[in-house]
Structures are given as C-alpha cells and as structure tokens.
Design a protein around this motif. Structure first.
Motif, PDB file in Angstrom:
ATOM      1  N   UNK A  19       0.820  -1.206   0.000  1.00  0.00           N
ATOM      2  CA  UNK A  19       0.000   0.000   0.000  1.00  0.00           C
ATOM      3  C   UNK A  19       0.855   1.258   0.000  1.00  0.00           C
ATOM      4  N   UNK A  20       1.955   1.220   0.740  1.00  0.00           N
ATOM      5  CA  UNK A  20       2.834   2.393   0.830  1.00  0.00           C
ATOM      6  C   UNK A  20       3.417   2.755  -0.524  1.00  0.00           C
ATOM      7  N   UNK A  21       3.709   1.751  -1.333  1.00  0.00           N
ATOM      8  CA  UNK A  21       4.254   1.998  -2.669  1.00  0.00           C
ATOM      9  C   UNK A  21       3.196   2.636  -3.568  1.00  0.00           C
ATOM     10  N   UNK A  22       1.971   2.061  -3.542  1.00  0.00           N
ATOM     11  CA  UNK A  22       0.932   2.506  -4.468  1.00  0.00           C
ATOM     12  C   UNK A  22       0.186   3.750  -3.992  1.00  0.00           C
ATOM     13  N   UNK A  23      -0.013   3.855  -2.677  1.00  0.00           N
ATOM     14  CA  UNK A  23      -0.836   4.936  -2.129  1.00  0.00           C
ATOM     15  C   UNK A  23      -0.198   5.445  -0.844  1.00  0.00           C
ATOM     16  N   UNK A  24       0.880   6.209  -0.950  1.00  0.00           N
ATOM     17  CA  UNK A  24       1.637   6.609   0.242  1.00  0.00           C
ATOM     18  C   UNK A  24       0.859   7.475   1.224  1.00  0.00           C
ATOM     19  N   UNK A  25      -0.205   8.150   0.780  1.00  0.00           N
ATOM     20  CA  UNK A  25      -0.962   9.000   1.704  1.00  0.00           C
ATOM     21  C   UNK A  25      -2.026   8.227   2.478  1.00  0.00           C
ATOM     22  N   UNK A  26      -2.283   6.991   2.093  1.00  0.00           N
ATOM     23  CA  UNK A  26      -3.276   6.184   2.800  1.00  0.00           C
ATOM     24  C   UNK A  26      -2.687   5.727   4.127  1.00  0.00           C
ATOM     25  N   UNK A  27      -3.420   5.884   5.219  1.00  0.00           N
ATOM     26  CA  UNK A  27      -2.942   5.526   6.544  1.00  0.00           C
ATOM     27  C   UNK A  27      -3.751   4.367   7.106  1.00  0.00           C
ATOM     28  N   UNK A  28      -3.062   3.431   7.724  1.00  0.00           N
ATOM     29  CA  UNK A  28      -3.716   2.281   8.345  1.00  0.00           C
ATOM     30  C   UNK A  28      -3.362   2.258   9.826  1.00  0.00           C
ATOM     31  N   UNK A  29      -4.386   2.309  10.674  1.00  0.00           N
ATOM     32  CA  UNK A  29      -4.189   2.194  12.120  1.00  0.00           C
ATOM     33  C   UNK A  29      -4.278   0.720  12.490  1.00  0.00           C
ATOM     34  N   UNK A  30      -3.260   0.204  13.166  1.00  0.00           N
ATOM     35  CA  UNK A  30      -3.209  -1.215  13.516  1.00  0.00           C
ATOM     36  C   UNK A  30      -3.726  -1.446  14.926  1.00  0.00           C
ATOM     37  N   UNK A  31      -4.649  -2.375  15.039  1.00  0.00           N
ATOM     38  CA  UNK A  31      -5.192  -2.805  16.320  1.00  0.00           C
ATOM     39  C   UNK A  31      -4.955  -4.308  16.438  1.00  0.00           C
ATOM     40  N   UNK A  32      -4.957  -4.830  17.668  1.00  0.00           N
ATOM     41  CA  UNK A  32      -4.687  -6.264  17.836  1.00  0.00           C
ATOM     42  C   UNK A  32      -5.653  -6.887  18.826  1.00  0.00           C
ATOM     43  N   UNK A  33      -6.353  -7.904  18.363  1.00  0.00           N
ATOM     44  CA  UNK A  33      -7.223  -8.718  19.209  1.00  0.00           C
ATOM     45  C   UNK A  33      -7.393 -10.087  18.582  1.00  0.00           C
ATOM     46  N   UNK A  34      -7.477 -11.095  19.416  1.00  0.00           N
ATOM     47  CA  UNK A  34      -7.843 -12.424  18.947  1.00  0.00           C
ATOM     48  C   UNK A  34      -9.346 -12.435  18.656  1.00  0.00           C
ATOM     49  N   UNK A  50     -15.438  -4.856  15.393  1.00  0.00           N
ATOM     50  CA  UNK A  50     -15.940  -4.462  14.075  1.00  0.00           C
ATOM     51  C   UNK A  50     -17.411  -4.080  14.160  1.00  0.00           C
ATOM     52  N   UNK A  51     -18.211  -4.904  14.810  1.00  0.00           N
ATOM     53  CA  UNK A  51     -19.646  -4.615  14.888  1.00  0.00           C
ATOM     54  C   UNK A  51     -19.930  -3.410  15.779  1.00  0.00           C
ATOM     55  N   UNK A  52     -19.021  -3.097  16.714  1.00  0.00           N
ATOM     56  CA  UNK A  52     -19.188  -1.903  17.554  1.00  0.00           C
ATOM     57  C   UNK A  52     -18.697  -0.636  16.849  1.00  0.00           C
ATOM     58  N   UNK A  53     -18.109  -0.777  15.660  1.00  0.00           N
ATOM     59  CA  UNK A  53     -17.620   0.379  14.926  1.00  0.00           C
ATOM     60  C   UNK A  53     -16.249   0.842  15.344  1.00  0.00           C
ATOM     61  N   UNK A  54     -15.499  -0.005  16.066  1.00  0.00           N
ATOM     62  CA  UNK A  54     -14.173   0.386  16.549  1.00  0.00           C
ATOM     63  C   UNK A  54     -13.073   0.090  15.542  1.00  0.00           C
ATOM     64  N   UNK A  55     -13.383  -0.625  14.471  1.00  0.00           N
ATOM     65  CA  UNK A  55     -12.421  -0.854  13.390  1.00  0.00           C
ATOM     66  C   UNK A  55     -13.196  -0.994  12.092  1.00  0.00           C
ATOM     67  N   UNK A  56     -12.477  -0.912  10.970  1.00  0.00           N
ATOM     68  CA  UNK A  56     -13.096  -0.988   9.648  1.00  0.00           C
ATOM     69  C   UNK A  56     -12.949  -2.369   9.021  1.00  0.00           C
ATOM     70  N   UNK A  57     -11.850  -3.042   9.333  1.00  0.00           N
ATOM     71  CA  UNK A  57     -11.597  -4.403   8.844  1.00  0.00           C
ATOM     72  C   UNK A  57     -11.117  -5.226  10.031  1.00  0.00           C
ATOM     73  N   UNK A  58     -11.627  -6.444  10.149  1.00  0.00           N
ATOM     74  CA  UNK A  58     -11.151  -7.369  11.183  1.00  0.00           C
ATOM     75  C   UNK A  58     -10.644  -8.636  10.514  1.00  0.00           C
TER      76      UNK A  58
END
Length: 301
Positions: A114-129, A137-145
C-alpha cells in the motif's frame, strides 16, 4: 439552503459588476444569470441588487451575503478536493484489527504494498484475537477485522459483517529438535497421545482438545499461554509438544524446535470481515485488495 451554483454566480456578478460580464466569464446567457439571481433572492427572502443607472448596487442583504461568499466557495472547494482525494486514494484512513500472527505476517507485507501505491493512505493497527476482533468491528471500533475459524468447532460469526476468505493455514506439530518423531516428515496426533502439551490461545486450545478427542484421547495440557514465542521456548526446553498454525512459523523458528505437518492435514481458515457499507469506501476496498493478494501468495505455503 443555498444552491452552490447560485452562490458562485452571485460572487461573479459582484466581482464583475454586471450580469452580462458575469455571463461572459461563466459561459452562461444573461437571462440565465438573471434567473439564477432571482432564485437566490427567493432563497434569501430579500433583494440582493438594485439598479443604479446602467450598473448594479448591492442592497444591505447583498452586502451581508457578499462578505461570506469567498469563505463559502473556499470551504466548498476544500471539501470537494478532500472527497476527490479520498476517491482517488491519495488520502484516507483505515482501522485494521488483526490477531498477533496475522499482524506479524499478512499485515506488514500488505502495508508495504500500500505504501508503494498509495503513500498517503494511513492504516491504524489494532490487535485482538477473535471473537473480540469481530465484536470491535460490529461496535464500529475498526473498519476491517482479520479472524480465523476452525471448521470442526462450528464457531458462530456475528451477523452483519461480510466474510472475505483469505487463506487456509495448515496446522503444524512442534517438537523438541531431539524428539524421536522429529525424524519423520509428518506426524499423526495419535503418535503424541502420551505427550505433555503446551496449549495456545483459547480458540487454538479448544481446537486442540477437539482434534485430540476426534482421535480418541484427551491431551495432557501442562502449560497454557497466548504468547507464540513462549510456546516455542517451552517446546525447545523439552517441556512438551504443541500445535501451532504454519503462519506462526513463517516469522518464528526456534533453532531447537522442529515443526512437522499433521496427518491427516488440519487447517484453520483465515478471513477478513467488513461491514457491507464499508466495501464502498475506496480506502477500505484497496486495503482488502492488497490483503487478498498477499494471502494468495501465502496460501498453501
């Protein structure tokens, strides 16, 4: 609510001083300019111009509106530019929640592409099992799980998210390097019925118990930890054997541990989950595209 076209036309009439001059600049006919100004006056509820000889003079209402038109047009231009940027993926932010082994394997390579193709796009990383990642995801706290499931456990996924399968991750038995079974190319669970076991995360632990029960025995679980590095270290010290997904071994290989595939083959399924409406957001769709490409290269490895 004012029509943005009428505001733009009003601004040009004020700047040029006449309907005819504004018409030439904007490429309209003079009657069209007249009709737009009448419509704007209906919206404001007040006359905006009075004629003085051959020219125009702003009324008090017209002067009040004129003081705001530049700011209105600048704000509209900035909003349009931001929307264009999001649509063209020059900008955007996506919150991605993944389990630890995915955050150490699938996610970094995805972000590198993504950084190569779209350097302005930002991804916030979250971690949960999972299932907590799916709840977020269903609570709206992330966009992709990113989550994994074991077919034999009949796990329930919350209603609403769309599942996008990524890959099947083969399970591997971890043995101390000097273990007699380490000389084999593959190992059956029944060969390990008498061993002590180190169990991983709750979902992986449940799958271990399920698969051993399918083979007719109950594993002697001596240690339990969610830390994949700790699992390998315990195996390396001869404190037991373990069952981990191959994805973990792609980034952690203890020199005193031997990994052998299970026979018959057992796999967990790794999928991305997203709410249906988020599929229409360009930044989210692009992250999903890169995740699928990276996963396809790893599937079956």
């Amino acid at each position: 609510m004012f029509d943005s076209r009428h505001i733009k036309t009003f601004h040009e009439v004020v700047r040029t001083g006449s309907y005819s001059a504004a018409a030439r600049v904007l490429g309209y006919t003079q009657p069209a300019i007249t009709q737009q100004m009448k419509a704007l006056e209906r919206d404001t509820g007040s006359a905006l111009f009075v004629r003085v000889g051959r020219g125009l003079r702003l009324t008090e209402a017209g002067e009040a509106l004129a003081r705001h038109t530049s700011a209105i047009l600048d704000a509209m231009s900035a909003a349009q530019e931001q929307m264009n940027a999001l649509t063209r993926l020059r900008a955007g932010r996506v919150r991605l929640c993944a389990f630890p082994s995915a955050n150490s394997t699938l996610v970094p390579e995805t972000l590198a592409r993504l950084t190569v193709d779209h350097p302005a796009l930002r991804v916030d990383l979250l971690e949960n099992e999972p299932p907590e990642s799916l709840r977020r995801l269903t609570r709206g706290e992330c966009d992709i799980a990113l989550a994994f499931t074991y077919p034999g456990l009949h796990e329930q996924v919350p209603e609403g998210p769309v599942e996008i399968p990524l890959l099947e991750d083969q399970l591997t038995v971890l043995l101390p390097a000097g273990h007699p079974l380490a000389r084999r190319r593959a190992v059956r669970l029944t060969d390990l019925a008498g061993e002590r076991w180190i169990a991983g995360c709750p979902r992986c632990r449940a799958n271990l118990l399920h698969e051993c029960a399918e083979e007719g025995f109950v594993p002697d679980v001596a240690f339990m930890t969610d830390d994949n590095l700790a699992v390998q270290s315990l195996v390396a010290e001869g404190l037991g054997v373990a069952m981990l997904p191959s994805l973990v071994l792609n980034f952690m290989r203890h020199p005193k541990v031997a990994g052998r595939p299970l026979r018959p083959v057992s796999r967990r399924k790794i999928s991305a989950y997203v709410l249906p409406e988020h599929l229409r957001i360009p930044a989210t769709a692009r992250v999903l595209d890169r995740l699928k490409a990276v996963a396809a290269a790893k599937d079956g490895c």
